[in-house]
Design an enzyme around this catalytic site. Structure first.
Site, PDB file in Angstrom:
ATOM      1  N   CYS A  10       0.820  -1.211   0.000  1.00  0.00           N
ATOM      2  CA  CYS A  10       0.000   0.000   0.000  1.00  0.00           C
ATOM      3  C   CYS A  10       0.853   1.261   0.000  1.00  0.00           C
ATOM      4  O   CYS A  10       0.496   2.269  -0.624  1.00  0.00           O
ATOM      5  CB  CYS A  10      -0.929  -0.004   1.206  1.00  0.00           C
ATOM      6  N   ARG A  29      -8.263  -4.399  -1.462  1.00  0.00           N
ATOM      7  CA  ARG A  29      -7.789  -3.193  -2.121  1.00  0.00           C
ATOM      8  C   ARG A  29      -8.650  -2.949  -3.358  1.00  0.00           C
ATOM      9  O   ARG A  29      -8.501  -3.617  -4.365  1.00  0.00           O
ATOM     10  CB  ARG A  29      -6.300  -3.328  -2.432  1.00  0.00           C
TER      11      ARG A  29
END
Length: 213
Positions: free
Chosen positions: A44, A120
């Protein structure tokens, strides 16, 4: 769980830029909401840097960015500070604090077979607040920001010209940066589908033309 063509759900969120009402905060603009399972996670972090480096390119296409992570605002601010200090990248978009997972659940980001973490996800929303694209990525694979930028631009060109975009546009193997003209819906229109008049056809149902982009 919202679907393509639905209006993005009305919600008030707490972000690193303060309280925001979505989708109204971006009325008249495209925006991309992308989620993360937590702050200070390796993949991330690389994605945040990649989005930040392309933020101006998104803005040039009337598109804003907003992140989401299952942490509090203070953790987000510390993460942003760390990215700025250590990776020399300034995060210029807001990040939603979703410590309770309320937003993640509302947007269908919890996939039980993948555990309790937020997957995600990427939501591309148009200026009217309509969801135009939804992408999901597993923890193992980082997102391709250039593909997300390409998708936004393709949607905009498609809307402006009432056309469809071929595979890998604007670098399609058959028609390069051409765009596909919708196939005819009656015999009269079918009879007009021939190469010429700014149109090139492989057959009556597969024609394309050039448009500015």
């Amino acid at each position: 769980m919202p679907l393509l063509g639905d209006r993005f759900p009305d919600m008030t969120v707490q972000t690193t830029a303060g309280t925001m009402d979505l989708p109204d905060a971006y009325a008249g603009k495209w925006f991309i909401l992308f989620s993360h399972p937590g702050d200070f996670t390796p993949v991330c972090t690389t994605e945040f840097v990649a989005f930040a480096k392309r933020h101006e390119q998104f803005r040039e296409n009337n598109t804003e960015l907003i992140g989401l992570s299952i942490d509090q605002v203070q953790a987000h601010m510390k993460w942003v500070e760390w990215i700025n200090d250590t990776l020399k990248t300034n995060i210029t978009f807001p990040i939603i604090a979703d410590g309770t997972g309320r937003v993640a659940k509302q947007l269908g980001m919890i996939h039980p077979a993948k555990g309790s973490n937020t997957v995600r996800a990427v939501f591309i929303i148009d200026p009217s607040g309509t969801i135009r694209t939804i992408l999901y990525y597993p923890q193992e694979v980082g997102r391709n920001m250039d593909e997300i930028l390409r998708t936004v631009r393709a949607l905009q060109v498609a809307d402006q010209n009432r056309v469809a975009m071929p595979a890998n546009w604007p670098n399609n193997e058959l028609i390069a940066d051409g765009v596909i003209i919708p196939p005819p819906t009656n015999e009269t229109t079918k009879a007009t589908r021939v190469t010429g008049n700014n149109m090139t056809c492989f057959d009556w149902w597969l024609c394309y033309k050039e448009v500015p982009y």
